[in-house]
Design a protein around this motif. Structure first.
Motif, short mmCIF file in Angstrom:
data_model
loop_
_atom_site.label_atom_id
_atom_site.label_comp_id
_atom_site.label_asym_id
_atom_site.label_seq_id
_atom_site.Cartn_x
_atom_site.Cartn_y
_atom_site.Cartn_z
N LEU A 1 -79.37 40.84 86.65
CA LEU A 1 -78.99 39.50 85.75
C LEU A 1 -79.77 40.00 84.35
N PHE A 2 -78.97 39.70 83.31
CA PHE A 2 -79.85 40.17 81.99
C PHE A 2 -79.48 38.97 80.98
N ARG A 3 -80.52 38.65 80.11
CA ARG A 3 -80.43 37.85 79.00
C ARG A 3 -80.06 38.38 77.90
N LEU A 4 -79.28 37.90 76.91
CA LEU A 4 -79.03 38.37 75.54
C LEU A 4 -79.10 37.17 74.87
N LEU B 1 -69.71 38.97 81.57
CA LEU B 1 -70.48 38.50 80.37
C LEU B 1 -69.98 37.01 80.26
N SER B 2 -71.22 36.28 80.07
CA SER B 2 -70.87 34.77 80.01
C SER B 2 -71.71 34.34 78.76
N ALA C 1 -76.06 34.75 75.37
CA ALA C 1 -75.15 35.17 76.48
C ALA C 1 -76.08 35.93 77.55
N VAL C 2 -75.31 35.97 78.62
CA VAL C 2 -76.10 36.70 79.98
C VAL C 2 -74.86 37.55 80.58
N ILE C 3 -75.46 38.65 81.21
CA ILE C 3 -74.46 39.38 81.90
C ILE C 3 -75.26 39.45 83.34
N ASN C 4 -74.15 39.34 84.40
CA ASN C 4 -74.53 39.19 85.80
C ASN C 4 -73.68 40.08 86.61
N VAL D 1 -79.65 28.35 80.50
CA VAL D 1 -80.74 29.40 80.53
C VAL D 1 -81.65 29.35 79.20
N TYR D 2 -80.99 29.10 78.26
CA TYR D 2 -81.59 28.91 76.86
C TYR D 2 -82.08 27.56 76.52
#
Ligand SMILES: Cc1cc2nc3c(=O)[nH]c(=O)nc-3n(C[C@H](O)[C@H](O)[C@H](O)COP(=O)(O)O)c2cc1C
Length: 351
Positions: free
Chosen positions: A98-101, A260-261, A106-109, A316-317
């Motif tokens: 799980l990665f935050r951008l 990506l979301s 955005a988020v990649i999971n 998340v943000y």
């Protein structure tokens, strides 16, 4: 500053999966601040004979094991979708996954359906509910015949579902997205329908399918035909995308595999929503999800055909306070545009 904001500031400092796990624990144990905001009656809507206090819901993946749906309803969600849950518990992909951008919202999971399985979720769902809870079903990674898994999930959980979702659109389970083809989808959905009707008797929960945003016109048309033919009750548009737009900031993170979301998904998933609304003549309820972080974006989804909306990444943000902000803005925008109820706005831009 309430406990939700304090927790959010802390959670942003730690790795995203740990932050998520702490959040679930806090919610599960009642450690959160319940907002005072009372939903305006303009937001009330009725679908499948069920009354939604507002159309803003939690999308699948946040509460995979059905542990904190009541907390999310307390925080102002109009409904919650739990899952994706698979028949057997499984660990999912290796960490990190799980990665935050943050600069891109955005988020990649690439979680790969880590969850505790249908028996665990069944126990969680016995608790009294404070609102509408949908159940999103997935398949185990190693199951060769997906129909077997979706039927198992349906058999166990459909009697407890306010609505049931067949997820054929997560990019992190090998081969799952190929199940969106006309024949594959027809086979899965018709088998699940039969099982659901057998298990639930007179009052079966509505059956929805959740689709990917990375589909072409022909794919969309095929799905619309299947949905109409089988009288599917709803379509959720959309899951995460495999796209990696080149205008995003976090170039290193962008190379991570997964879906990506968040913000970069908004335009694509909304355009697809509008197309599906037209293909189904506005007759099949659609749930719009992908990149919603404001009342304006929720409104856009609704005007483009969504009867309900969902979000995940923006939380998340923005944290839980975002739910109330979105609803307040939505009320304002609906009134400014002369609507007396949310249902009047559904599809108003594509009719
Ligand atoms: C960390 C994470 C896990 C997810 N897990 C699932 C899942 O298990 N099942 C599913 O149908 N969708 C899952 N999704 C997709 C979301 O439900 C949603 O469709 C997508 O993220 C787009 O909405 P958003 O831009 O508001 O996040 C997941 C999304 C994220 C960010």
């Amino acid at each position: 500053m309430n406990i939700n904001n304090i927790a959010l500031n802390f959670l942003k400092l730690i790795t995203p999966e740990t932050a998520h796990n702490i959040t679930i624990k806090m919610l599960k144990n009642g450690i959160y601040f319940k907002p005072f905001y009372k939903d305006d009656k303009i937001l009330k809507t009725e679908l499948w004979g069920k009354k939604f206090p507002n159309p803003v819901g939690l999308s699948a993946g946040f509460d995979k094991n059905g542990e904190c749906y009541n907390a999310m309803l307390d925080l102002g969600m109009g409904f919650c979708e739990i899952g994706s849950v698979t028949p057997l518990p499984q660990q999912g992909n290796p960490k990190p996954r799980l990665f935050r951008l943050p600069k891109d919202g955005a988020v990649i999971n690439r979680f790969g359906f880590n969850n505790l399985g249908i028996d665990y979720v069944y126990e969680q769902l016995k608790k009294p509910r404070r609102g509408i809870v949908g159940i999103n079903l997935g398949k185990n990674k190693t199951t060769a015949d997906p129909i077997i898994d979706f039927v198992k999930g349906c058999k166990k959980l459909s009697p407890l579902a306010d609505y049931l979702v067949i997820n054929v659109s997560s990019p992190n389970t090998p081969g799952l997205r190929t199940l969106q083809g006309q024949k594959e989808l027809t086979d899965i959905l018709s088998n699940v329908q039969k099982t659901r009707d057998k298990e639930c008797g007179k009052n079966p929960p509505p059956l929805l399918v959740k689709i990917a945003p990375d589909l072409n016109e022909q794919d969309l048309n095929d799905i619309a035909q299947v949905a109409k033919k089988l009288k599917i009750d709803g379509i959720i548009i959309s899951n995460t995308t495999l796209d990696r737009p080149n205008n995003l900031h976090h170039k290193d993170t962008l190379n991570e595999a997964g879906g990506l979301s968040g913000k970069p998904l908004f335009k694509k998933s909304t355009e697809m929503l509008a197309k599906m609304y037209k293909l189904t003549d506005g007759k099949i309820p659609l749930i719009g999800v992908g990149g919603i972080s404001s009342g304006e974006e929720a409104y856009e989804k609704i005007c483009n055909g969504a009867s309900l909306v969902q979000l995940y990444s923006a939380l998340v943000y923005g944290g839980a306070g975002l739910i109330t902000d979105i609803k307040k803005d939505l009320v304002k925008i609906l009134k400014q545009n002369g609507f007396e109820n949310i249902s009047q706005a559904v599809g108003s831009k594509v009719k």
